[in-house]
Write an enzyme that holds these catalytic residues in place. Sequence first.
Site, PDB file in Angstrom:
ATOM      1  N   GLU A 131     -64.605 -42.173  -6.891  1.00 21.87           N
ATOM      2  CA  GLU A 131     -63.772 -41.607  -5.827  1.00 21.87           C
ATOM      3  C   GLU A 131     -62.673 -40.738  -6.416  1.00 21.87           C
ATOM      4  O   GLU A 131     -61.544 -41.215  -6.638  1.00 21.87           O
ATOM      5  CB  GLU A 131     -63.155 -42.726  -4.978  1.00 21.87           C
ATOM      6  CG  GLU A 131     -64.179 -43.460  -4.143  1.00 21.87           C
ATOM      7  CD  GLU A 131     -63.546 -44.373  -3.093  1.00 21.87           C
ATOM      8  OE1 GLU A 131     -62.317 -44.602  -3.129  1.00 21.87           O
ATOM      9  OE2 GLU A 131     -64.309 -44.865  -2.230  1.00 21.87           O
ATOM     10  N   GLU A 190     -71.212 -45.981  -1.187  1.00 21.81           N
ATOM     11  CA  GLU A 190     -70.311 -47.105  -0.877  1.00 21.81           C
ATOM     12  C   GLU A 190     -69.875 -46.998   0.574  1.00 21.81           C
ATOM     13  O   GLU A 190     -69.444 -45.938   1.020  1.00 21.81           O
ATOM     14  CB  GLU A 190     -69.085 -47.054  -1.801  1.00 21.81           C
ATOM     15  CG  GLU A 190     -68.181 -48.263  -1.678  1.00 21.81           C
ATOM     16  CD  GLU A 190     -66.940 -48.143  -2.572  1.00 21.81           C
ATOM     17  OE1 GLU A 190     -67.059 -47.915  -3.790  1.00 21.81           O
ATOM     18  OE2 GLU A 190     -65.827 -48.266  -2.007  1.00 21.81           O
TER      19      GLU A 190
HETATM   20  C1  IDC Z   1     -61.350 -52.616  -3.961  1.00 17.86           C
HETATM   21  C2  IDC Z   1     -61.731 -54.069  -3.993  1.00 17.86           C
HETATM   22  C3  IDC Z   1     -60.539 -54.923  -4.222  1.00 17.86           C
HETATM   23  C4  IDC Z   1     -59.849 -54.462  -5.490  1.00 17.86           C
HETATM   24  C5  IDC Z   1     -59.544 -52.984  -5.424  1.00 17.86           C
HETATM   25  C6  IDC Z   1     -59.005 -52.509  -6.759  1.00 17.86           C
HETATM   26  O1  IDC Z   1     -62.402 -54.402  -2.782  1.00 17.86           O
HETATM   27  O2  IDC Z   1     -60.902 -56.287  -4.369  1.00 17.86           O
HETATM   28  O3  IDC Z   1     -58.619 -55.175  -5.634  1.00 17.86           O
HETATM   29  O4  IDC Z   1     -60.716 -52.247  -5.154  1.00 17.86           O
HETATM   30  O5  IDC Z   1     -58.477 -51.254  -6.691  1.00 17.86           O
HETATM   31  C7  IDC Z   1     -62.913 -48.064  -2.423  1.00 17.86           C
HETATM   32  C8  IDC Z   1     -63.154 -48.226  -3.870  1.00 17.86           C
HETATM   33  C9  IDC Z   1     -63.300 -49.676  -4.223  1.00 17.86           C
HETATM   34  C10 IDC Z   1     -62.355 -50.556  -3.425  1.00 17.86           C
HETATM   35  C11 IDC Z   1     -62.778 -50.449  -1.964  1.00 17.86           C
HETATM   36  C12 IDC Z   1     -61.974 -51.351  -1.008  1.00 17.86           C
HETATM   37  O6  IDC Z   1     -64.253 -47.473  -4.332  1.00 17.86           O
HETATM   38  O7  IDC Z   1     -63.041 -49.812  -5.607  1.00 17.86           O
HETATM   39  O8  IDC Z   1     -62.507 -51.863  -3.845  1.00 17.86           O
HETATM   40  N1  IDC Z   1     -62.684 -49.064  -1.559  1.00 17.86           N
HETATM   41  O9  IDC Z   1     -60.634 -51.030  -1.054  1.00 17.86           O
HETATM   42  N2  IDC Z   1     -62.812 -46.932  -1.756  1.00 17.86           N
HETATM   43  C13 IDC Z   1     -62.500 -47.174  -0.484  1.00 17.86           C
HETATM   44  C14 IDC Z   1     -62.410 -48.546  -0.320  1.00 17.86           C
END
Ligand code: IDC
Length: 478
Positions: free
Chosen positions: A305, A397
């Site tokens: 991202e 994702e």
């Molecule tokens: C989130 C995880 C969370 C963790 C965080 C770390 O769900 O447990 O603490 O990352 O930064 C994304 C990202 C993905 C995120 C997810 C939800 O690619 O890494 O995971 N998310 O926030 N993009 C949009 C949402």
Amino acid sequence: MSQRTRATALLAAATLALAGIGTIASTSAQAAAGCKVDYAVSSQWGGGFGANVTLTNLGDPLTSWTVGWTFSSGQKITQAWNATATQTGATVTARDAGYNGSVRTGGTASFGFNASWSGSNPAPTQFTVNGVACTGSATTSPTPSATPTPTATPTPTATPTVPPPTGTTPLAINGQLRVCGVNLCNQYGKPIQLRGVSTHGLQWFPACYNTSSLNTLANDWKADVLRIAMYVNEDGYVTNPAGFTAKVNDLVDQAESRGMYSIIDFHTLTPGDPNANLENAKTFFRNVAARNAAKKNVIYEIANEPNGVSWDQIRTYANQVIPIIRAADPDAVIIVGTRGWSSLGVSNGSSSAEIVANPIAFSNIMYTFHFYAASHYDNYRNEVRNAASKLPIFVTEFGTTSATGGGTVDIGSSTTWLDLLDSLKISYVNWTYSDADESSAAFKPGTCSGSSYGTGQLTQSGQFVRSRIVTPDSFPTS
Ligand code: IDC
């Protein structure tokens, strides 16, 4: 066992071993040989061209190979990858690169090259593998004890370019993927949609990816694809490059052995500029692409991202990482992250128009779109609908929840989203196949410390996502 009996047993074993050596020596002279070579020009420009060559081993397993042919119009190889090519006059010999020398019966090995040409550029029509002419069938030297039964002469019309699937898994049916137009296509050139799940961060949830959970994913969920989310920062890759690379490779193998595709996700998140990890990306992809080049189940996702960067900066990054992957694994699909947390730019007030105006100038490229159903609604859907006719899109994702990964599970919005993606044949992957204590996780907290990944362990999100993934696939083969 007494000393004496033991000595007798050892002697017997040694005798058997000797007998064994004798047997091997006498049969190896009659090893079945047979091969097929596919030669495809991938691009051609004034004075030069690139081609990919795939050898299919139709004989006994090979531990090393050379592919030979003769050019008919003065073509001259300038560079090769995944093989060492030498050319004497018009005669070319391409030798395996070591790591791709072993080819099982029915297996393939591929390499590519660039060459110069002038006048015309006809493809060679006759190939040898290890000195044996490739006829597209296997031959065995007749032995007194095992005269091969004559096989029917194949009729030219009954020889398909790609043989029918040899199994029923998503990987066996679809084989090597490629991008055709705006679609992801299978080995038969037909558009397909892959549905699957993403791991959570490998650094945080290593216990969730084991024999039992992956069997459940392949056999019970009937998933087509596993995304391997390897965070780069946030206690990920940078803390142990060799360890995380090995873990990713292991999960590629685990997916392959269950007939699933795998997405190698270089999970950049913070910092959002992928160029900050350019050297790490080069090293990582050089390694995983070389190691997995011969596999058909690998898709590369080079930046999860990007955020806080322009599309131009993302392109700059992609233009440096893609050639490294291509050098080792020329035919794999590569997915490029988009601006604004892979929102096709929408979350930064932009749109896919900037990508359409300035696409990535390589073939077999797709673009990433991510959504979280409780944060992203119609304006994002409209952008996907609009972009889908112009760009190959892969949803690597999505969450059923808010973009935090937590909060309310929005089944209505999730359903609208997945219906849209189904109608557009856009592949999708759910965040996450884990027992994280957050509502986007498919399993209840604590699941991964046990041994059951059954439906009783699923969260609300997990039940919904499984119900969408488990329905029959549509993988056309003709
Ligand atoms: C989130 C995880 C969370 C963790 C965080 C770390 O769900 O447990 O603490 O990352 O930064 C994304 C990202 C993905 C995120 C997810 C939800 O690619 O890494 O995971 N998310 O926030 N993009 C949009 C949402």
